[in-house]
Write an enzyme that holds these catalytic residues in place. Sequence first.
Site, short mmCIF file in Angstrom:
data_model
loop_
_atom_site.label_atom_id
_atom_site.label_comp_id
_atom_site.label_asym_id
_atom_site.label_seq_id
_atom_site.Cartn_x
_atom_site.Cartn_y
_atom_site.Cartn_z
N CYS A 66 0.83 -1.09 -0.11
CA CYS A 66 0.00 -0.06 0.07
C CYS A 66 0.82 1.22 0.16
CB CYS A 66 -1.05 -0.18 1.13
SG CYS A 66 -2.39 0.95 0.99
N HIS B 51 -3.89 -5.22 0.69
CA HIS B 51 -3.41 -5.45 1.95
C HIS B 51 -3.08 -7.12 2.45
CE1 HIS B 51 -2.70 -1.59 3.95
NE2 HIS B 51 -3.55 -1.20 2.91
N GLU C 236 -1.14 -8.74 4.14
CA GLU C 236 -1.07 -9.11 5.58
C GLU C 236 -2.28 -9.39 6.34
OE1 GLU C 236 -1.36 -5.92 4.38
OE2 GLU C 236 -2.56 -4.75 5.87
N1 LIG Z 1 -2.06 7.09 2.81
C1 LIG Z 1 -1.97 6.29 1.56
C2 LIG Z 1 -1.45 4.78 1.52
C3 LIG Z 1 -2.54 3.95 2.00
C4 LIG Z 1 -2.26 2.89 2.97
O1 LIG Z 1 -1.32 2.40 3.29
N2 LIG Z 1 -3.46 2.64 3.71
C5 LIG Z 1 -3.20 1.81 4.60
C6 LIG Z 1 -4.12 2.39 5.67
C7 LIG Z 1 -4.78 1.36 6.86
C8 LIG Z 1 -5.95 1.98 7.67
O2 LIG Z 1 -6.61 2.81 7.13
O3 LIG Z 1 -6.06 1.28 8.79
C9 LIG Z 1 -3.35 6.46 0.79
O4 LIG Z 1 -4.25 6.64 1.29
O5 LIG Z 1 -2.98 6.19 -0.66
#
Ligand SMILES: N[C@@H](CCC(=O)NCCCC(=O)O)C(=O)O
Length: 249
Positions: free
Chosen positions: A111, A219, A221
């Site tokens: 991500c 994601h 994971e």
């Molecule tokens: N901030 C960036 C990357 C997105 C990202 O890594 N999202 C994971 C978020 C986990 C969560 O919301 O709990 C984007 O918004 O593109």
Amino acid sequence: MAPVVLVSPDVRNFQGYDWHAAPATYLEATLSRAGAMPLILPAFGERIDLDAVLDRVDGVLCTGSRSNVHPARYGVVPTAAMEPFDEARDATTLPLIRAAIRRGIPLLCICRGLQELNVALGGSLLSEVQEEEGRMDHRAPDSDLQEARFAIRHPVRVAAGGCLGRILGAEAVDVNSLHRQAIGHLAEGLVVEALAEDGVIEAVSVRDAPGFVLGVQWHPEYWAATDGPSGAIFEAFGAAARARAAARG
Ligand SMILES: N[C@@H](CCC(=O)NCCCC(=O)O)C(=O)O
């Protein structure tokens, strides 16, 4: 002996301290499905002796995060709407990614990690993708339940003959989606490994990389323990890390 994998740090302020931390889901998937011991790297940026650290590990995992790569890193003027930022993380992960690729150290970018991979190699990002004509809303569902936020909910088309296709053994896979940014200008040397139906780049690899490199916008994971494609990505990363560990001796 289990290989050791560096995990990217987020800097968060909590109870009056700055914490350099990573969500447990990434650590658990690294141990349980990749079979590697995760070690969180402090966000010390340019103060890190990358070669000294990378001499001692077998892989690098760049996690997702709610923060965004600082737009100045790809030549865009920042606005308040593009926050939150985590510049200590940027200063740590961007050179780490370049060094891992150069040295052939297995690298899995998830991500925000995929977005960092693209920026580290000279690409740019789109913001608020959902506001663009013809694009889906890739943001997390509005819920207090993590299982709902990380629910698997849209297909991506996997590029034929690529490394992701070899890992998954499939032409399409259903993924979760929690992002409002995406790859804009694709960095030189990155290869598209998967696309969403609206054309958002969902996975990349590095052409002619000396080692394993995979970036995914979703994601794996979160469901690595129960979802076949998610687990397969971590198992492939773990196999590459074990091979690195064996070569290191
Ligand atoms: N901030 C960036 C990357 C997105 C990202 O890594 N999202 C994971 C978020 C986990 C969560 O919301 O709990 C984007 O918004 O593109």
